[in-house]
Design an enzyme around this catalytic site. Sequence first.
Site, PDB file in Angstrom:
ATOM      1  N   SER A  45       0.801  -1.228   0.000  1.00 19.48           N
ATOM      2  CA  SER A  45       0.000   0.000   0.000  1.00 19.48           C
ATOM      3  C   SER A  45       0.829   1.270   0.000  1.00 19.48           C
ATOM      4  CB  SER A  45      -0.900   0.029   1.235  1.00 19.48           C
ATOM      5  OG  SER A  45      -1.635  -1.152   1.318  1.00 19.48           O
ATOM      6  N   THR A 179       1.501   6.827   0.732  1.00 20.72           N
ATOM      7  CA  THR A 179       0.604   5.753   0.273  1.00 20.72           C
ATOM      8  C   THR A 179       0.578   5.646  -1.240  1.00 20.72           C
ATOM      9  OG1 THR A 179      -1.648   4.864   0.536  1.00 20.72           O
ATOM     10  CG2 THR A 179      -1.473   7.203   0.087  1.00 20.72           C
ATOM     11  N   ARG A 189      -6.993  10.177  -8.847  1.00 28.53           N
ATOM     12  CA  ARG A 189      -7.666  10.218  -7.530  1.00 28.53           C
ATOM     13  C   ARG A 189      -6.642  10.531  -6.422  1.00 28.53           C
ATOM     14  NH1 ARG A 189      -6.848   7.219  -2.505  1.00 28.53           N
ATOM     15  NH2 ARG A 189      -8.814   7.221  -1.400  1.00 28.53           N
ATOM     16  N   GLY A 191      -6.391  10.665  -2.216  1.00 26.21           N
ATOM     17  CA  GLY A 191      -7.059  10.366  -0.955  1.00 26.21           C
ATOM     18  C   GLY A 191      -6.730  11.427   0.065  1.00 26.21           C
ATOM     19  N   ASP A 192      -6.777  11.043   1.323  1.00 25.09           N
ATOM     20  CA  ASP A 192      -6.519  11.998   2.405  1.00 25.09           C
ATOM     21  C   ASP A 192      -5.036  12.197   2.681  1.00 25.09           C
ATOM     22  OD1 ASP A 192      -6.452   9.281   3.199  1.00 25.09           O
ATOM     23  OD2 ASP A 192      -6.675   9.843   5.301  1.00 25.09           O
ATOM     24  N   THR A 212      -5.596   6.273   8.503  1.00 25.18           N
ATOM     25  CA  THR A 212      -5.491   5.285   7.433  1.00 25.18           C
ATOM     26  C   THR A 212      -6.909   4.794   7.132  1.00 25.18           C
ATOM     27  OG1 THR A 212      -5.157   3.478   8.994  1.00 25.18           O
ATOM     28  CG2 THR A 212      -3.188   4.516   8.130  1.00 25.18           C
ATOM     29  N   GLY A 213      -7.065   4.168   5.966  1.00 28.13           N
ATOM     30  CA  GLY A 213      -8.401   3.684   5.599  1.00 28.13           C
ATOM     31  C   GLY A 213      -8.952   4.483   4.436  1.00 28.13           C
ATOM     32  N   GLY A 215      -9.802   7.205   2.398  1.00 25.39           N
ATOM     33  CA  GLY A 215      -9.403   8.609   2.416  1.00 25.39           C
ATOM     34  C   GLY A 215     -10.537   9.569   2.125  1.00 25.39           C
TER      35      GLY A 215
HETATM   36  N1  GLY Z   1      -5.945   6.653   3.241  1.00 29.66           N
HETATM   37  C1  GLY Z   1      -5.272   6.525   2.033  1.00 29.66           C
HETATM   38  C2  GLY Z   1      -6.106   6.735   0.855  1.00 29.66           C
HETATM   39  O1  GLY Z   1      -7.333   6.700   0.936  1.00 29.66           O
HETATM   40  O2  GLY Z   1      -5.548   6.933  -0.197  1.00 29.66           O
END
Ligand code: GLY
Length: 305
Positions: A45, A179, A189, A191-192, A212-213, A215
Amino acid sequence: MLLVAADFKNSGTAIAWQLMREGQSALTAIEQGIRAVELNTEDDSVGRGGFPNALGQMELDAGVMDGRTRASGAVGALQGFLHPVSMAYAVMTRLPHVLLVGEGAARFAAEIGAERGENLTEAMHDNWLAWCQEHGFDPHNPNQSLMETVFRQETKTSGGTTVYLALDAQGDMVAATSTSGWSWKYPGRLGDSPIAGAGFYADNRYGAAACTGVGEIAIRSSMARMVVAYMQMGRTVNEAVQEALADIRYHRDQDSGITVYAISPNGEHFVGYNYAAGSPRPYYYMASGDDATPARRDSVDLRES
Ligand code: GLY
């Protein structure tokens, strides 16, 4: 001193903690820890060996925040370079900006002589080909509609971002992330993890937090910022994480699985999660005080809190 890290293969926590024990700043230590995660191909990841996007391209995200000043830097959808976390640090320290994405991020990386490298491993390439076949997507025709062939179907996700939080001997707090994002994500895309306030936040006065998880959920709820804001309002670190996770029940219109990590200026920490029943309990690594090495801990189930 305190180190809390989501580093599922435990690639870099010993490195970061040793640097802190030698008197290095949290800022220096956690960059080095995350660089080790980015090179570990067994971690699927983060960095090299991570999941590619739906077109089989590696697009990497990373972010950092320095709690002394709330200076921040991040890169999103970076291709072709081995260490997005160091690019995030470079954006913070060498540019007047906080976030660079895509071609601009790669241009900046080239300009400062960052280390290039192939992040897509052979194993992940094969994985991607199998995924294309499963979803009826022709890997040789990138112009076909991804929305029609792929995103109407259930897609596999991954939540194994690495996040590091640290409080050093000087009382400085830092949050950093790296990540490869959702597996098979739509190209472009974010994420967070590269979004300050969503995936990471640090403020020496009140605390630091990271996620984590999924985003998208952390972005929609400004999760890391909210956790630190709750601490600013007087909540303990446990209460702050619980309150922030309770708040996202309001938008349960997509998979909202998330783990939230937080530390306080007085050296406390808390990690809670809300993954659906049946999901494995997320673990993390932490060290404090005179600990010789970071130890594995289980996070707290907050689904019902
Ligand atoms: N938490 C990482 C993502 O959603 O990319």
